[in-house]
Write an enzyme that holds these catalytic residues in place. Sequence first.
Site, PDB file in Angstrom:
ATOM      1  N   SER A 115       0.834  -1.202   0.000  1.00 17.62           N
ATOM      2  CA  SER A 115       0.000   0.000   0.000  1.00 17.62           C
ATOM      3  C   SER A 115       0.875   1.261   0.000  1.00 17.62           C
ATOM      4  CB  SER A 115      -0.974  -0.054   1.183  1.00 17.62           C
ATOM      5  OG  SER A 115      -2.020   0.881   1.048  1.00 17.62           O
ATOM      6  N   ASP A 166      -9.691  -4.897  -4.554  1.00 21.58           N
ATOM      7  CA  ASP A 166      -9.110  -3.975  -3.557  1.00 21.58           C
ATOM      8  C   ASP A 166     -10.030  -2.769  -3.383  1.00 21.58           C
ATOM      9  OD1 ASP A 166      -7.503  -2.146  -2.095  1.00 21.58           O
ATOM     10  OD2 ASP A 166      -5.681  -3.024  -2.927  1.00 21.58           O
ATOM     11  N   HIS A 198      -7.715  -5.783  -0.215  1.00 18.60           N
ATOM     12  CA  HIS A 198      -6.485  -5.055   0.112  1.00 18.60           C
ATOM     13  C   HIS A 198      -5.619  -5.949   1.000  1.00 18.60           C
ATOM     14  CE1 HIS A 198      -4.242  -1.329   0.079  1.00 18.60           C
ATOM     15  NE2 HIS A 198      -4.197  -1.274   1.405  1.00 18.60           N
TER      16      HIS A 198
END
Length: 221
Positions: A115, A166, A198
Amino acid sequence: MSDRLDGPRWGPAAGGVPRQLVLLLHGVGADGFDLIDLAPGWGKAVPHALFIAPHGPEPCDLAPYGRQWFSLQDRSEAMMAAGVDAAATGLATTIGAMLREMSLTHRDLALVGFSQGAMTALHLGLRHPPGCAAILAFSGALPSPTSLPPAPAGAPAVLLVHGEADEVVPAEASRIAERALIRAAVAVETAFRPGLGHGIDEVGLSLGALALQRALCGDPA
């Protein structure tokens, strides 16, 4: 050692002096403990690597806990670019000193990010000389993709892994990154995982192990 590399460590699995260094850069609102559990599995592929999962340099300003590499309060392109560059600049200085202390070079370094950590790893590895051997970016994005310069000789190989479901960082972010990397002549491998949100799944873990082994130990037998 700078606070920027303060965080949990693991390895080398084979014992002895590290021959490679793998940095695990966490996402916003987490800390180094979020990713260090990846090390034992990947350590089988790179048994002489030291894994470090540093805590981000700033307290998270979006939650009452966790750390961040840079603020996401203002998500304008200019502020995001400035934030990731500041984070990468700080890391580059500290990593350089650490590699020298360990008698290693940038070809012995791999950057892994999730991320916001993936954004930081991509910016650091592609825009801050001397770079690294490989970048593994999970559920991330390439900052300022339209301004990515052509890859220099010895540019790192890049692995992009992203869940199609995601809900935090859309998979399209990695597709944009892939196109920018191809334009810049960077070697890039991608995996878009159906149904994955995610996070990182077993396929991503396996691809990550192979990428680390290729970059740090040569092609697997």
